[in-house]
Design a protein around this motif. Structure first.
Motif, PDB file in Angstrom:
ATOM      1  N   LEU A 142       0.819  -1.214   0.000  1.00 25.03           N
ATOM      2  CA  LEU A 142       0.000   0.000   0.000  1.00 25.03           C
ATOM      3  C   LEU A 142       0.854   1.265   0.000  1.00 25.03           C
ATOM      4  CD1 LEU A 142      -2.790   1.400   0.329  1.00 25.03           C
ATOM      5  CD2 LEU A 142      -2.451   1.211   2.814  1.00 25.03           C
ATOM      6  N   GLU A 143       0.530   2.163  -0.926  1.00 27.30           N
ATOM      7  CA  GLU A 143       1.141   3.491  -0.971  1.00 27.30           C
ATOM      8  C   GLU A 143       0.033   4.532  -1.052  1.00 27.30           C
ATOM      9  OE1 GLU A 143       4.355   6.198  -3.531  1.00 27.30           O
ATOM     10  OE2 GLU A 143       3.717   4.228  -4.285  1.00 27.30           O
ATOM     11  N   VAL A 144       0.124   5.559  -0.223  1.00 28.09           N
ATOM     12  CA  VAL A 144      -0.866   6.632  -0.171  1.00 28.09           C
ATOM     13  C   VAL A 144      -0.141   7.964  -0.315  1.00 28.09           C
ATOM     14  CG1 VAL A 144      -2.670   7.744   1.205  1.00 28.09           C
ATOM     15  CG2 VAL A 144      -2.376   5.262   1.306  1.00 28.09           C
ATOM     16  N   GLY A 145      -0.751   8.887  -1.041  1.00 31.10           N
ATOM     17  CA  GLY A 145      -0.076  10.160  -1.227  1.00 31.10           C
ATOM     18  C   GLY A 145      -1.004  11.262  -1.685  1.00 31.10           C
ATOM     19  N   GLY A 162      -6.503  28.589 -22.233  1.00 26.65           N
ATOM     20  CA  GLY A 162      -7.088  28.161 -20.973  1.00 26.65           C
ATOM     21  C   GLY A 162      -6.045  27.776 -19.947  1.00 26.65           C
ATOM     22  N   ARG A 163      -6.530  27.634 -18.688  1.00 28.48           N
ATOM     23  CA  ARG A 163      -5.677  27.146 -17.609  1.00 28.48           C
ATOM     24  C   ARG A 163      -6.566  26.499 -16.552  1.00 28.48           C
ATOM     25  NH1 ARG A 163      -4.848  32.945 -14.892  1.00 28.48           N
ATOM     26  NH2 ARG A 163      -6.391  32.744 -13.197  1.00 28.48           N
ATOM     27  N   VAL A 164      -5.967  25.596 -15.764  1.00 29.82           N
ATOM     28  CA  VAL A 164      -6.660  24.997 -14.628  1.00 29.82           C
ATOM     29  C   VAL A 164      -5.644  24.293 -13.749  1.00 29.82           C
ATOM     30  CG1 VAL A 164      -7.155  22.705 -15.614  1.00 29.82           C
ATOM     31  CG2 VAL A 164      -8.747  23.717 -13.971  1.00 29.82           C
ATOM     32  N   TYR A 165      -6.006  24.123 -12.476  1.00 32.21           N
ATOM     33  CA  TYR A 165      -5.182  23.387 -11.522  1.00 32.21           C
ATOM     34  C   TYR A 165      -6.061  22.370 -10.818  1.00 32.21           C
ATOM     35  CZ  TYR A 165      -2.314  27.531 -12.269  1.00 32.21           C
ATOM     36  OH  TYR A 165      -1.597  28.554 -12.853  1.00 32.21           O
ATOM     37  N   GLY A 166      -5.446  21.266 -10.374  1.00 34.20           N
ATOM     38  CA  GLY A 166      -6.181  20.245  -9.657  1.00 34.20           C
ATOM     39  C   GLY A 166      -5.317  19.603  -8.589  1.00 34.20           C
ATOM     40  N   VAL A 167      -5.962  19.140  -7.501  1.00 34.18           N
ATOM     41  CA  VAL A 167      -5.230  18.495  -6.409  1.00 34.18           C
ATOM     42  C   VAL A 167      -6.146  17.491  -5.722  1.00 34.18           C
ATOM     43  CG1 VAL A 167      -5.874  20.222  -4.667  1.00 34.18           C
ATOM     44  CG2 VAL A 167      -3.745  18.931  -4.412  1.00 34.18           C
ATOM     45  N   GLY A 168      -5.540  16.422  -5.178  1.00 29.67           N
ATOM     46  CA  GLY A 168      -6.347  15.444  -4.474  1.00 29.67           C
ATOM     47  C   GLY A 168      -5.541  14.244  -4.021  1.00 29.67           C
ATOM     48  N   PRO A 169      -6.192  13.304  -3.336  1.00 31.70           N
ATOM     49  CA  PRO A 169      -5.519  12.119  -2.811  1.00 31.70           C
ATOM     50  C   PRO A 169      -5.229  11.091  -3.903  1.00 31.70           C
ATOM     51  CG  PRO A 169      -7.852  12.017  -2.329  1.00 31.70           C
ATOM     52  CD  PRO A 169      -7.611  13.362  -2.951  1.00 31.70           C
ATOM     53  N   ALA A 170      -4.187  10.278  -3.656  1.00 30.42           N
ATOM     54  CA  ALA A 170      -3.800   9.228  -4.593  1.00 30.42           C
ATOM     55  C   ALA A 170      -3.452   7.968  -3.810  1.00 30.42           C
ATOM     56  CB  ALA A 170      -2.609   9.671  -5.436  1.00 30.42           C
ATOM     57  N   LEU A 171      -3.795   6.812  -4.386  1.00 32.64           N
ATOM     58  CA  LEU A 171      -3.558   5.535  -3.716  1.00 32.64           C
ATOM     59  C   LEU A 171      -3.134   4.491  -4.739  1.00 32.64           C
ATOM     60  CD1 LEU A 171      -5.710   3.822  -1.009  1.00 32.64           C
ATOM     61  CD2 LEU A 171      -5.242   2.582  -3.131  1.00 32.64           C
ATOM     62  N   ASN A 172      -2.126   3.691  -4.385  1.00 35.58           N
ATOM     63  CA  ASN A 172      -1.703   2.525  -5.166  1.00 35.58           C
ATOM     64  C   ASN A 172      -1.722   1.301  -4.254  1.00 35.58           C
ATOM     65  OD1 ASN A 172      -1.169   4.147  -7.388  1.00 35.58           O
ATOM     66  ND2 ASN A 172       1.008   4.310  -6.946  1.00 35.58           N
ATOM     67  N   TYR A 173      -2.214   0.188  -4.762  1.00 36.40           N
ATOM     68  CA  TYR A 173      -2.253  -1.049  -3.987  1.00 36.40           C
ATOM     69  C   TYR A 173      -1.946  -2.218  -4.911  1.00 36.40           C
ATOM     70  CZ  TYR A 173      -3.855  -4.788  -0.907  1.00 36.40           C
ATOM     71  OH  TYR A 173      -3.924  -5.920  -0.135  1.00 36.40           O
ATOM     72  N   ASN A 174      -1.028  -3.099  -4.494  1.00 39.65           N
ATOM     73  CA  ASN A 174      -0.695  -4.248  -5.326  1.00 39.65           C
ATOM     74  C   ASN A 174      -0.931  -5.544  -4.560  1.00 39.65           C
ATOM     75  OD1 ASN A 174       2.245  -5.589  -4.593  1.00 39.65           O
ATOM     76  ND2 ASN A 174       2.082  -3.451  -3.915  1.00 39.65           N
ATOM     77  N   THR A 175      -1.355  -6.583  -5.301  1.00 43.79           N
ATOM     78  CA  THR A 175      -1.633  -7.884  -4.729  1.00 43.79           C
ATOM     79  C   THR A 175      -1.466  -8.925  -5.826  1.00 43.79           C
ATOM     80  OG1 THR A 175      -3.268  -9.183  -3.475  1.00 43.79           O
ATOM     81  CG2 THR A 175      -4.117  -7.701  -5.167  1.00 43.79           C
ATOM     82  N   LYS A 176      -1.963 -10.131  -5.600  1.00 44.50           N
ATOM     83  CA  LYS A 176      -1.914 -11.191  -6.603  1.00 44.50           C
ATOM     84  C   LYS A 176      -3.306 -11.747  -6.845  1.00 44.50           C
ATOM     85  CE  LYS A 176       2.859 -12.846  -6.354  1.00 44.50           C
ATOM     86  NZ  LYS A 176       3.089 -12.609  -7.800  1.00 44.50           N
ATOM     87  N   LEU A 177      -3.553 -12.138  -8.075  1.00 52.16           N
ATOM     88  CA  LEU A 177      -4.826 -12.718  -8.472  1.00 52.16           C
ATOM     89  C   LEU A 177      -4.543 -13.902  -9.375  1.00 52.16           C
ATOM     90  CD1 LEU A 177      -7.952 -12.523  -8.491  1.00 52.16           C
ATOM     91  CD2 LEU A 177      -7.734 -11.083 -10.531  1.00 52.16           C
ATOM     92  N   GLY A 178      -4.825 -15.109  -8.895  1.00 57.99           N
ATOM     93  CA  GLY A 178      -4.557 -16.310  -9.678  1.00 57.99           C
ATOM     94  C   GLY A 178      -3.100 -16.486 -10.020  1.00 57.99           C
ATOM     95  N   GLY A 179      -2.221 -16.057  -9.111  1.00 55.78           N
ATOM     96  CA  GLY A 179      -0.793 -16.164  -9.359  1.00 55.78           C
ATOM     97  C   GLY A 179      -0.217 -15.063 -10.206  1.00 55.78           C
ATOM     98  N   HIS A 180      -1.040 -14.123 -10.649  1.00 56.31           N
ATOM     99  CA  HIS A 180      -0.577 -12.997 -11.467  1.00 56.31           C
ATOM    100  C   HIS A 180      -0.570 -11.723 -10.627  1.00 56.31           C
ATOM    101  CE1 HIS A 180      -0.806 -15.280 -15.247  1.00 56.31           C
ATOM    102  NE2 HIS A 180      -1.923 -15.795 -14.765  1.00 56.31           N
ATOM    103  N   GLY A 181       0.461 -10.898 -10.816  1.00 53.31           N
ATOM    104  CA  GLY A 181       0.508  -9.623 -10.119  1.00 53.31           C
ATOM    105  C   GLY A 181      -0.552  -8.677 -10.638  1.00 53.31           C
ATOM    106  N   ILE A 182      -1.233  -7.994  -9.727  1.00 55.20           N
ATOM    107  CA  ILE A 182      -2.252  -7.017 -10.109  1.00 55.20           C
ATOM    108  C   ILE A 182      -2.080  -5.775  -9.241  1.00 55.20           C
ATOM    109  CG2 ILE A 182      -3.989  -7.993  -8.544  1.00 55.20           C
ATOM    110  CD1 ILE A 182      -6.102  -7.152 -10.632  1.00 55.20           C
ATOM    111  N   VAL A 183      -2.223  -4.612  -9.857  1.00 56.74           N
ATOM    112  CA  VAL A 183      -2.078  -3.350  -9.154  1.00 56.74           C
ATOM    113  C   VAL A 183      -3.334  -2.520  -9.361  1.00 56.74           C
ATOM    114  CG1 VAL A 183      -0.727  -1.246  -8.899  1.00 56.74           C
ATOM    115  CG2 VAL A 183       0.414  -3.380  -9.439  1.00 56.74           C
ATOM    116  N   LEU A 184      -3.816  -1.921  -8.281  1.00 62.81           N
ATOM    117  CA  LEU A 184      -4.993  -1.062  -8.306  1.00 62.81           C
ATOM    118  C   LEU A 184      -4.563   0.374  -8.039  1.00 62.81           C
ATOM    119  CD1 LEU A 184      -7.357  -3.291  -6.150  1.00 62.81           C
ATOM    120  CD2 LEU A 184      -7.060  -3.317  -8.636  1.00 62.81           C
ATOM    121  N   LEU A 185      -5.180   1.294  -8.726  1.00 64.79           N
ATOM    122  CA  LEU A 185      -4.873   2.724  -8.602  1.00 64.79           C
ATOM    123  C   LEU A 185      -6.168   3.480  -8.363  1.00 64.79           C
ATOM    124  CD1 LEU A 185      -2.786   4.887 -11.074  1.00 64.79           C
ATOM    125  CD2 LEU A 185      -5.219   5.344 -10.781  1.00 64.79           C
TER     126      LEU A 185
END
Length: 310
Positions: free
Chosen positions: A234-237, A261-284
């Motif tokens: 787990l990584e949070v930022g 034009g112009r714009v700015y944006g900000v917010g939370p971010a999360l990455n999570y990695n695990t395994k599914l059926g023996g394959h690596g999977i990452v969620l964002l």
């Protein structure tokens, strides 16, 4: 390379290529081609060799004071867009210039709802909605690992006008124009790699839309992220972006003049990695709130993505 980061840069590719873009009012159709905020945490890290398949989903809701939609002048335009995209990526074992090459192709499918006040030939309120296929995105990325704490990559992306498009005030998912993006991404993770800082700078070039005789201006985007790994999975930022249009719109269809034009944006971010059926999977997951927009949509963007290595 950090264990949890093996696939995270693939997610950046998936997110950057894999969602229908929703922003950029000064460009035609109130929509640029690059999805702002797609890259943040671990943006500079390139994946190991292999085949990857990713699914990216995004929702954007926002509004703008005025825009040109399919050759029609619209005031007080509101938008909601929901997209789902499949992305196929390949990272070969052969090194190129000492770096890791990644090739990708993505095709989105989306729902779009627009509501606004059409100002010509008579003023009237109108809402339209529909679903369709978006423009095909092709990508190539070359990345390097320098020392023990620094990763960086250069990337080229191109959007081909293969999506559904109809001139007029319509819920067109495609943009009826070619576009390209060149970017440089980097990640710095010192010491035990539990804290990382990432940045991306990119430049977008738009070709004319021959159907509406509108040429959208070129654009610059900067994306930043800082994250903390609490477990190996787990990584949070925090992530953010800044967008500026650096050349004005032009052509006989640019009824609103030479806009930037112009714009700015900000917010939370999360990455999570695990395994599914023996394959690596990452969620964002990402969520951005936009602010200080000028001649640009301002709203909220939610983005989730999953990538499987096979």
């Amino acid at each position: 390379m950090r264990p949890h980061a093996l696939y995270l840069s693939v997610l950046s590719c998936v997110a950057a290529l894999g969602c229908v873009p929703f922003c950029a009012q000064a460009t035609e159709g109130a929509s640029g081609m690059y999805l702002l905020g797609a890259q943040s945490l671990d943006a500079g890290i390139s994946p190991p060799p292999g085949w990857y398949f990713g699914i990216a989903a995004a929702q954007y809701t926002g509004s703008v004071g005025g825009a040109i939609q399919g050759g029609v002048r619209v005031a007080e335009l509101d938008k909601r867009a929901d997209s789902l995209t499949g992305v196929l990526l390949f990272a070969p074992k052969t090194r190129v210039l000492g770096g890791q090459l990644v090739l990708s192709v993505a095709t989105p499918y989306a729902y779009l709802r627009l509501e606004g006040q059409i100002t010509s030939p008579v003023v009237r309120q109108r809402a339209v909605s529909g679903t369709g296929k978006g423009d095909t995105a092709l990508g190539a990325r070359l990345g390097w690992h320098v020392g023990s704490s620094f990763w960086h990559a250069i990337a080229l992306s191109a959007w081909a006008p293969t999506g559904d498009y109809q001139k007029g005030f319509t819920p067109s998912i495609g943009h009826d124009r070619w576009a390209g993006d060149v970017s440089w991404s980097m990640t710095y993770a010192p010491g035990n790699h539990r804290t990382e800082m990432s940045a991306v700078i990119g430049y977008d070039i738009n070709s004319p839309n021959d159907a509406t005789h509108y040429r959208s201006g070129n654009e610059v985007h900067v994306e930043l992220g800082i994250g903390r790994r609490f477990t190996p999975q787990l990584e949070v930022g925090l992530a953010g972006y800044a967008y500026r249009q650096v050349t004005a719109d032009s052509g006989s269809g640019a009824f609103l003049g030479s806009l930037k034009g112009r714009v700015y944006g900000v917010g939370p971010a999360l990455n999570y990695n695990t395994k599914l059926g023996g394959h690596g999977i990452v969620l964002l997951a990402r969520y951005y709130t936009e602010f200080d927009a000028k001649r640009h949509f301002e709203g909220n963007l939610a983005l989730v993505s999953a990538t499987l290595r096979f």
